[in-house]
Design a protein around this motif. Structure first.
Motif, mmCIF file in Angstrom:
data_model
loop_
_atom_site.group_PDB
_atom_site.id
_atom_site.type_symbol
_atom_site.label_atom_id
_atom_site.label_comp_id
_atom_site.label_asym_id
_atom_site.label_seq_id
_atom_site.Cartn_x
_atom_site.Cartn_y
_atom_site.Cartn_z
ATOM 1 N N SER A 331 0.842 -1.187 0.000
ATOM 2 C CA SER A 331 0.000 0.000 0.000
ATOM 3 C C SER A 331 0.882 1.244 0.000
ATOM 4 N N SER A 332 0.352 2.327 -0.534
ATOM 5 C CA SER A 332 1.064 3.602 -0.485
ATOM 6 C C SER A 332 0.925 4.276 0.873
ATOM 7 N N GLY A 336 -2.022 1.052 5.610
ATOM 8 C CA GLY A 336 -2.373 -0.052 4.731
ATOM 9 C C GLY A 336 -1.381 -1.200 4.781
ATOM 10 N N ASN A 337 -0.202 -0.965 5.337
ATOM 11 C CA ASN A 337 0.826 -2.005 5.412
ATOM 12 C C ASN A 337 0.956 -2.619 6.799
ATOM 13 N N GLY A 371 4.077 1.847 -3.318
ATOM 14 C CA GLY A 371 2.727 1.335 -3.215
ATOM 15 C C GLY A 371 1.922 1.360 -4.494
ATOM 16 N N GLU A 373 -1.167 2.328 -5.074
ATOM 17 C CA GLU A 373 -1.956 3.520 -5.379
ATOM 18 C C GLU A 373 -1.101 4.599 -6.050
#
Length: 407
Positions: A331-332, A336-337, A371, A373
């Motif tokens: 993920s950016s 999210g990570n 990421g 995104e």
């Protein structure tokens, strides 16, 4: 995980052990030093720590300390895997069990070093040991992940940590002074490490797993196309593709002259007339004649000017051309990570290499964990459309973008 213990009874050895978090400054042997706090009062906070605040959860402190020691042990175990990989000890273990003397003889190594390294591998859960016979064995399920030439051999990844650890002092200076550690500082060992960690993937997955995800790219290559690889490293992917698609011509581009020379040598050894290599900053990728297909394997996020690289790739493709970009699946956003077991490793690799080599050239410092995104936004900004994103089966760390220049 370190097991939690029950609260200590007064006067027990555990109760006498200094508290690692809240112990006061030690008194000298002659009775000097600070006087003990009156009974019932909280002990004074150590220098540099807040003197007020909520009571610490001692069980949580102990659990976290245990996690830290597990982390340090795993880091050392990484180095032992590297040693066993470099010296051929893992391959000898996979060939069959043996005592440390037998394994040392088969590997042509010094027994005392072999025995100590095996101690780490046994206690780390990688190798099995039979005390009655003194024999060591590598379970076949472990051997699949630590030996052989295919994509399942993960032992070469141990070398990444060993290499990057050497650059902690340089990166620490960059923390304070800005800039970064230049790419040249990592070579020539970086060339070897990247080749070893990616070669198995290219041999085992590029043709059979990755290419089928790219739409009609295999058909274009079979019919005959002009193709390039951006940041090709030692060029093994170029040579694998050139051998599989003799009607197409492939050119690999990289800044590292030593890596490019190895690509040329392999192409000559394989007698490939449709593969060549150039030392080049890929922001200057030639566009005449245009390319039909471009590849980038975990290379864009390292660049000083990744936006310029993608823009130049777009310009260098003919209308209807395709960029196949394999890059990190993450993920950016940091949130999210969280929970991704590989995220600490990815952020660490970024800090100690991918980000710093870009910043050393006053670049964007995009980093390993740019990421999905942000990658999609940057491809769109470079005017690629449509862009398809695919997971790569059996590869939890990478994904593949198939980005088209409109016809």
């Amino acid at each position: 995980m370190k097991q939690r213990s029950a609260p200590a009874e007064p006067g027990s050895a555990q109760a006498a052990r200094p508290d690692p978090v809240r112990s006061s400054d030690p008194a000298s042997a002659d009775g000097g030093g600070p006087a003990p706090a009156p009974a019932g009062d909280p002990a004074p906070a150590p220098e540099g720590r807040p003197g007020s605040g909520p009571e610490l959860d001692e069980a949580r402190v102990e659990e976290f300390a245990g996690r830290l020691f597990e982390t340090y042990a795993a880091g050392m175990l990484n180095l032992m895997i590297d040693l066993a990989y470099r010296t051929g000890l893992l391959e000898q273990l996979a060939a069959g069990p043996g005592t440390s003397e037998q394994l040392a003889e088969r590997s042509e190594l010094t027994e005392r070093y072999v025995r100590e390294c095996l101690g780490a591998l046994v206690t780390g859960g990688l190798v099995e040991y039979a005390p009655k016979t003194g024999r060591y064995a590598l379970p076949p399920e472990h051997a699949v992940c630590l030996t052989g030439e295919g994509a399942l051999n993960l032992a070469p990844y141990s070398r990444i940590t060993t290499l990057l650890a050497q650059h902690v002092p340089g990166v620490a200076r960059a923390f304070r002074e800005g800039g970064g550690v230049p790419y040249e500082a990592y070579r020539p060992e970086f060339t070897d490490v990247m080749d070893e960690s990616s070669r198995g993937d290219f041999d085992g997955r590029l043709l059979s797993v990755v290419l089928p995800l790219t739409g009609d790219v295999p058909d274009r290559l079979a019919a005959g196309a002009r193709a390039g690889d951006l940041g090709c490293g030692t060029g093994h992917a170029v040579n694998v593709l050139a051998a599989a698609f003799p009607a197409s011509h492939f050119t690999g581009y990289d800044l590292a002259a030593d890596a490019v020379e190895r690509g040329r040598a392999e192409a000559a050894e394989w007698r490939l007339g449709n593969a060549d290599f150039e030392v080049l900053d890929v922001t200057e990728l030639p566009a005449d004649p245009p390319f039909d297909v471009l590849f980038a394997f975990d290379a864009v996020h390292d660049q000083a000017a990744p936006d310029a690289v993608l823009a130049r790739a777009y310009e260098a493709l003919r209308p209807g051309g395709v960029l196949v970009m394999v890059d990190i699946k993450a993920s950016s956003s940091l949130e999210g990570n969280i929970g991704n077991p590989m995220a600490p490793w990815l952020y660490g690799v970024s800090t100690l290499h991918c980000m710093t080599v870009s910043l050393a050239r006053s670049g964007a410092g995009l980093g390993t964990v740019w990421g999905v995104e942000q990658a999609q936004r940057m491809l769109a900004d470079a005017r690629f459309a449509p862009v398809a994103l695919h997971d790569i089966p059996e590869d939890p760390m990478n994904c593949v973008y198939v980005a088209h220049r409109p016809a």
